[in-house]
Design an enzyme around this catalytic site. Sequence first.
Site, short mmCIF file in Angstrom:
data_model
loop_
_atom_site.label_atom_id
_atom_site.label_comp_id
_atom_site.label_asym_id
_atom_site.label_seq_id
_atom_site.Cartn_x
_atom_site.Cartn_y
_atom_site.Cartn_z
N ASP A 1 -0.01 119.57 -24.07
CA ASP A 1 -0.69 118.42 -24.75
C ASP A 1 -0.41 116.90 -24.88
OD1 ASP A 1 -2.85 117.78 -26.45
OD2 ASP A 1 -1.90 118.29 -28.46
N ASN B 1 -12.33 124.44 -25.17
CA ASN B 1 -12.29 123.20 -24.48
C ASN B 1 -13.93 122.94 -23.67
OD1 ASN B 1 -8.84 123.48 -23.19
ND2 ASN B 1 -9.77 122.09 -24.81
C1 FPP Z 1 -4.45 118.80 -23.48
O1 FPP Z 1 -4.51 117.58 -23.49
C2 FPP Z 1 -4.66 119.38 -22.36
C3 FPP Z 1 -5.52 120.18 -21.63
C4 FPP Z 1 -6.64 120.50 -22.50
C5 FPP Z 1 -5.66 120.91 -20.50
C6 FPP Z 1 -4.37 121.04 -19.72
C7 FPP Z 1 -4.36 121.16 -18.44
C8 FPP Z 1 -3.56 120.56 -17.48
C9 FPP Z 1 -2.19 120.37 -17.68
C10 FPP Z 1 -4.01 120.55 -16.08
C11 FPP Z 1 -3.39 121.60 -15.24
C12 FPP Z 1 -3.78 122.80 -15.66
C13 FPP Z 1 -3.74 123.92 -14.95
C14 FPP Z 1 -3.88 125.28 -15.39
C15 FPP Z 1 -4.03 123.71 -13.20
P1 FPP Z 1 -5.42 116.64 -24.26
O2 FPP Z 1 -6.53 116.41 -23.06
O3 FPP Z 1 -6.12 117.12 -25.42
O4 FPP Z 1 -4.74 115.34 -24.54
P2 FPP Z 1 -4.99 114.27 -25.72
O5 FPP Z 1 -4.76 115.20 -26.96
O6 FPP Z 1 -3.92 113.26 -25.73
O7 FPP Z 1 -6.52 113.90 -25.85
#
Ligand code: FPP
Length: 256
Positions: A27, A75
């Site tokens: 996250d 998501n």
């Molecule tokens: C949460 O951060 C992260 C995700 C929803 C996606 C995780 C994905 C990756 C790390 C990319 C690579 C993954 C693969 C499997 C290739 P957020 O966007 O919710 O962050 P925020 O809470 O700060 O907005």
Amino acid sequence: MPATTGPRNVSDADAADQRLHVAIIMDGNGRWAKQRGMPRVLGHRAGVNALKRTVEGAQSQNVGVLTVFGFSTENWRRPAHEVSELMNLLKAYVESDLERLAKAGVRVRVIGRRTGLSADIAEVIDRAERRTRDNTAFTLQVAFNYGGQADITDAARTFAERVERGEAKASDLTEAMFERFLSTASAPPPDLIVRTSGEQRISNFLLWDCAYAELVFQDVLWPDYGPEALAAAIAEYRRRDRRYGGVAADDVAVAG
Ligand code: FPP
């Protein structure tokens, strides 16, 4: 790594030796990008580099299985261009790293619903799983289009279908039987679940499997994660006393 999600006896010696299943809610990509005045998708791209560093680091830290939450069933609610970027990142990651992972003995598994994924993403997932299915040195399990509630629902449906076909009896169902229908069945349950970015929620991750996992919340945004932060999470896990609903060995001696 214990074999079931239920209570079990693990001696201190076993606990020190066993290879861990670590699961991570990656996250903070969006916040990392925002702090830099960048679009969110650049946070996700930096997140892939953090994933590569962490996979590398896990292999030398007594981790046998690493599960990462790449895309949840919720998501899809994100803007279309962000969803599309996350899909493309999975594809690009497999395309750039599959051969190296395969040669390093890493088994890649992807858990989550395949329905809803486009044909090219489903193909890349199949390819990664097929290419690495005989590997045993380390398992990288990517939760993609995964939700804990969806996984439990799908498992319940599979079991109910067996009952409808007369292949099983509802009264025979046990926890040990049920968990074999989960997409996580081939791995032991997680010993440690980490969430980065300071948020303290499970967010529909490994709901059945987390029953006896230790939870560690780290105040680091995912793109800044790597082997050192993983080592800190594992050190915190090692300080915990896992009792699986029982009592500590010292207390058994006192009570006896
Ligand atoms: C949460 O951060 C992260 C995700 C929803 C996606 C995780 C994905 C990756 C790390 C990319 C690579 C993954 C693969 C499997 C290739 P957020 O966007 O919710 O962050 P925020 O809470 O700060 O907005």
